[in-house]
Design a protein around this motif. Structure first.
Motif, PDB file in Angstrom:
ATOM      1  N   THR A 178       0.679  -1.197   0.243  1.00 30.76           N
ATOM      2  CA  THR A 178       0.151  -0.009   0.039  1.00 30.76           C
ATOM      3  C   THR A 178       0.839   1.293  -0.172  1.00 30.76           C
ATOM      4  N   LEU A 179       1.970   1.274   0.724  1.00 34.79           N
ATOM      5  CA  LEU A 179       2.821   2.560   0.921  1.00 34.79           C
ATOM      6  C   LEU A 179       3.293   2.653  -0.407  1.00 34.79           C
ATOM      7  N   ASN A 180       3.838   1.402  -0.959  1.00 38.41           N
ATOM      8  CA  ASN A 180       4.733   1.693  -2.275  1.00 38.41           C
ATOM      9  C   ASN A 180       3.715   2.293  -3.353  1.00 38.41           C
ATOM     10  N   GLU A 181       2.217   1.982  -3.411  1.00 36.33           N
ATOM     11  CA  GLU A 181       1.517   2.464  -4.351  1.00 36.33           C
ATOM     12  C   GLU A 181       1.169   3.901  -3.974  1.00 36.33           C
ATOM     13  N   SER A 182       1.415   4.515  -2.851  1.00 41.29           N
ATOM     14  CA  SER A 182       1.010   5.811  -2.452  1.00 41.29           C
ATOM     15  C   SER A 182       1.722   7.046  -3.164  1.00 41.29           C
ATOM     16  N   GLU A 183       1.069   8.139  -3.206  1.00 39.56           N
ATOM     17  CA  GLU A 183       1.751   9.173  -3.653  1.00 39.56           C
ATOM     18  C   GLU A 183       2.538   9.920  -2.566  1.00 39.56           C
ATOM     19  N   PRO A 184       3.526  10.875  -2.996  1.00 40.14           N
ATOM     20  CA  PRO A 184       4.443  11.357  -1.685  1.00 40.14           C
ATOM     21  C   PRO A 184       3.575  12.062  -0.763  1.00 40.14           C
ATOM     22  N   GLU A 185       2.591  12.686  -1.260  1.00 37.14           N
ATOM     23  CA  GLU A 185       1.793  13.626   0.004  1.00 37.14           C
ATOM     24  C   GLU A 185       1.189  12.874   1.000  1.00 37.14           C
ATOM     25  N   GLN A 186       0.467  11.543   0.328  1.00 32.14           N
ATOM     26  CA  GLN A 186      -0.075  10.609   1.257  1.00 32.14           C
ATOM     27  C   GLN A 186       1.041   9.889   2.223  1.00 32.14           C
ATOM     28  N   LEU A 187       2.086   9.551   1.521  1.00 30.99           N
ATOM     29  CA  LEU A 187       3.208   9.015   2.324  1.00 30.99           C
ATOM     30  C   LEU A 187       3.665   9.948   3.611  1.00 30.99           C
ATOM     31  N   ARG A 188       3.737  11.439   3.180  1.00 34.31           N
ATOM     32  CA  ARG A 188       4.007  12.223   4.405  1.00 34.31           C
ATOM     33  C   ARG A 188       2.827  12.158   5.289  1.00 34.31           C
ATOM     34  N   ASP A 189       1.515  12.111   4.889  1.00 40.28           N
ATOM     35  CA  ASP A 189       0.519  12.365   5.874  1.00 40.28           C
ATOM     36  C   ASP A 189       0.388  10.800   6.699  1.00 40.28           C
ATOM     37  N   VAL A 190       0.853   9.740   6.174  1.00 38.63           N
ATOM     38  CA  VAL A 190       0.721   8.540   6.938  1.00 38.63           C
ATOM     39  C   VAL A 190       1.681   8.702   7.882  1.00 38.63           C
ATOM     40  N   ALA A 191       3.110   9.246   7.630  1.00 31.77           N
ATOM     41  CA  ALA A 191       3.967   9.337   8.468  1.00 31.77           C
ATOM     42  C   ALA A 191       3.643  10.282   9.698  1.00 31.77           C
ATOM     43  N   THR A 192       3.218  11.272   9.392  1.00 32.85           N
ATOM     44  CA  THR A 192       2.489  12.339  10.470  1.00 32.85           C
ATOM     45  C   THR A 192       1.590  11.375  11.365  1.00 32.85           C
ATOM     46  N   TYR A 193       0.618  10.840  10.725  1.00 33.67           N
ATOM     47  CA  TYR A 193      -0.267  10.268  11.460  1.00 33.67           C
ATOM     48  C   TYR A 193       0.205   8.840  12.346  1.00 33.67           C
ATOM     49  N   ALA A 194       1.141   8.066  11.727  1.00 33.60           N
ATOM     50  CA  ALA A 194       1.867   7.017  12.414  1.00 33.60           C
ATOM     51  C   ALA A 194       2.611   7.423  13.449  1.00 33.60           C
ATOM     52  N   GLN A 195       3.169   8.603  13.292  1.00 33.08           N
ATOM     53  CA  GLN A 195       4.162   9.175  14.574  1.00 33.08           C
ATOM     54  C   GLN A 195       3.191   9.656  15.817  1.00 33.08           C
ATOM     55  N   ALA A 196       2.172  10.383  15.390  1.00 32.74           N
ATOM     56  CA  ALA A 196       0.907  10.739  16.376  1.00 32.74           C
ATOM     57  C   ALA A 196       0.537   9.852  16.992  1.00 32.74           C
ATOM     58  N   LEU A 197       0.306   8.575  16.399  1.00 37.55           N
ATOM     59  CA  LEU A 197      -0.525   7.417  16.917  1.00 37.55           C
ATOM     60  C   LEU A 197       0.314   6.504  17.876  1.00 37.55           C
ATOM     61  N   ALA A 198       1.760   6.437  17.219  1.00 40.19           N
ATOM     62  CA  ALA A 198       2.780   5.696  18.316  1.00 40.19           C
ATOM     63  C   ALA A 198       2.614   6.570  19.583  1.00 40.19           C
ATOM     64  N   GLU A 199       2.869   7.875  19.446  1.00 34.21           N
ATOM     65  CA  GLU A 199       2.779   8.808  20.719  1.00 34.21           C
ATOM     66  C   GLU A 199       1.846   8.371  21.466  1.00 34.21           C
TER      67      GLU A 199
END
Length: 107
Positions: free
Chosen positions: A19-40
């Protein structure tokens, strides 16, 4: 910066990698932000649960306030060298608290 794509962590499930490999760069940045917030958030919840387990739990009185569920327990918390009673209970994955009263220092 390398021209090769980064290698995914070995413990990441294949469907997530795909899923990540098929994502656009903007979506990947959103996923990274969300993943960091969720982990915290999950780390904070784990610390809260651990601290709740370590709190001193007292025998509960017969009468509960109207907005406190019957499964609640009385806990003593120390804040700025003062001790207070709090009602605590689980609500799904969260631990909720409600102020009770100060602890009598003569006890």
């Amino acid at each position: 910066m390398s021209y090769e794509p980064p290698a995914p962590p070995a413990n990441l499930p294949t469907e997530i990698v795909n899923t990540l490999n098929e994502s656009e760069p903007e979506q990947l940045r959103d996923v990274a932000t969300y993943a960091q917030a969720l982990a915290e958030h999950k780390e904070r919840e784990a610390r809260l649960e651990e601290s709740t387990d370590q709190e001193e739990v007292e025998e509960r009185p017969d009468e509960l306030p109207d907005d406190v569920p019957s499964k609640a327990t009385i806990t003593i918390k120390e804040i700025n060298d003062n001790r207070y009673y709090y009602w605590q209970w689980r609500d799904g994955n969260r631990v909720k608290s409600k102020y009770g009263s100060p602890v009598n220092p003569d006890e």
